[in-house]
Design an enzyme around this catalytic site. Structure first.
Site, PDB file in Angstrom:
ATOM      1  N   GLY A   1      38.630 -24.132  35.286  1.00 29.31           N
ATOM      2  CA  GLY A   1      39.079 -24.266  36.752  1.00 29.31           C
ATOM      3  C   GLY A   1      40.145 -23.197  37.108  1.00 29.31           C
TER       4      GLY A   1
ATOM      5  N   GLU B   1      32.914 -24.923  30.451  1.00 32.85           N
ATOM      6  CA  GLU B   1      32.874 -26.400  30.524  1.00 32.85           C
ATOM      7  C   GLU B   1      31.835 -26.883  29.785  1.00 32.85           C
ATOM      8  OE1 GLU B   1      35.063 -25.322  34.261  1.00 32.85           O
ATOM      9  OE2 GLU B   1      33.667 -24.421  32.805  1.00 32.85           O
TER      10      GLU B   1
ATOM     11  N   ALA C   1      42.042 -26.753  34.125  1.00 33.26           N
ATOM     12  CA  ALA C   1      42.794 -27.990  34.093  1.00 33.26           C
ATOM     13  C   ALA C   1      43.519 -28.272  32.692  1.00 33.26           C
ATOM     14  CB  ALA C   1      42.069 -29.126  34.398  1.00 33.26           C
TER      15      ALA C   1
ATOM     16  N   GLU D   1      37.431 -20.829  38.683  1.00 32.64           N
ATOM     17  CA  GLU D   1      36.944 -21.045  39.792  1.00 32.64           C
ATOM     18  C   GLU D   1      38.152 -21.118  40.918  1.00 32.64           C
ATOM     19  OE1 GLU D   1      34.164 -24.962  39.085  1.00 32.64           O
ATOM     20  OE2 GLU D   1      36.018 -25.179  38.001  1.00 32.64           O
TER      21      GLU D   1
END
Length: 260
Positions: free
Chosen positions: A111, A134, A66, A114
């Site tokens: 992300g 994270e 992100a 992910e």
């Protein structure tokens, strides 16, 4: 501005290629990019595409997660609204009925990792770097990282990567079983096309039900899993493609599947 786009590729035009395109930000996704990916997946889900490649416009980064600059200084309400869009984006990738292959060159972090984990298969170059950092930023993965990583690698390895937030080089990722294939950057895309073509030639209804069966039966009680597996099997029986498969076998030729 198009931060993500897709096109049909291959001789039959039934391979879809999604391209992440924010190279100046290492393909970090902002809310607009998330919305574009959601829209692309909705289009592909309704199409005759048989297999999808998720790729990047840059060899330096698949996706770095992100865009934290977009999140800096926003309210808690805005943060949750952004996160809802990103969760929908991850789910849109995971829920595509077609198999999705992540083609990872460069960084796949947070992300971005992910995004790859929400795909069905991962091909990567020697330059690939994976990580879920994270915890080093005071949060945990929010797009399936803790749930999906343990399906790709052994649980104790998943815990190590999650708890430390370490960067994982391609070789280590491959040894852990994360990758379907590790190859040189110069041939990565061609190897992904070859894999996509080996899927594309098969009966799409059968392939899609295989995907549903593998995904949905994971962790299910065996007796229930047997019954549900038979449901997916039955969906393939009364199809033109099954009859074509039988005819082609008898006639000693390659089948021509139409997805019906």
């Amino acid at each position: 501005m198009a931060f993500a786009s897709w096109e049909r590729i291959g001789d039959k035009g039934t391979i879809g290629k999604i391209v992440l395109n924010r190279p100046e930000a290492r393909n970090a996704f902002n809310t607009e990019m998330g919305k574009q990916i959601i829209d692309i997946c909705q289009q592909i889900a309704k199409s005759d595409i048989r297999v999808v490649l998720l790729t990047s416009s840059s060899s330096k980064a698949f996706c770095s997660g992100a865009d934290l600059k977009e999140r800096n200084g926003i309210s808690e309400e805005e943060f949750h609204r952004h996160h809802e869009i990103f969760v929908e984006m991850f789910n849109a990738i995971a829920d595509l009925p077609q198999p999705v292959i992540a083609v990872v060159d460069g960084y796949a972090l947070a992300g971005g990792f992910e995004l790859a984990l929400n795909c069905d298969m991962i091909l990567a170059s020697q330059n690939a770097v994976f990580g879920l950092p994270e915890v080093t930023r005071g949060i945990m993965p929010g797009g399936g990282g803790s749930r999906l990583l343990q399906r790709k690698v052994a649980m104790h390895i998943a815990k190590e990567w999650l708890f430390t937030g370490k960067f994982v080089m391609a070789e280590e990722a491959n040894r852990a079983g994360l990758l379907n294939e590790l190859t040189d950057s110069s041939v990565l895309y061609n190897r992904a096309i070859e894999l996509a073509e080996s899927i594309e030639k098969n009966a799409p209804i059968a392939v899609q039900n295989c995907k549903s069966s593998v995904n949905d039966l994971h962790g299910m009680i065996d007796r229930e899993a047997r019954e549900q597996e038979n449901v997916y099997y039955s969906r393939c029986l009364n199809t033109e493609d099954r009859y074509e498969g039988i005819r082609a076998f008898v006639e000693k030729r390659s089948p021509v599947f139409i997805g019906k």
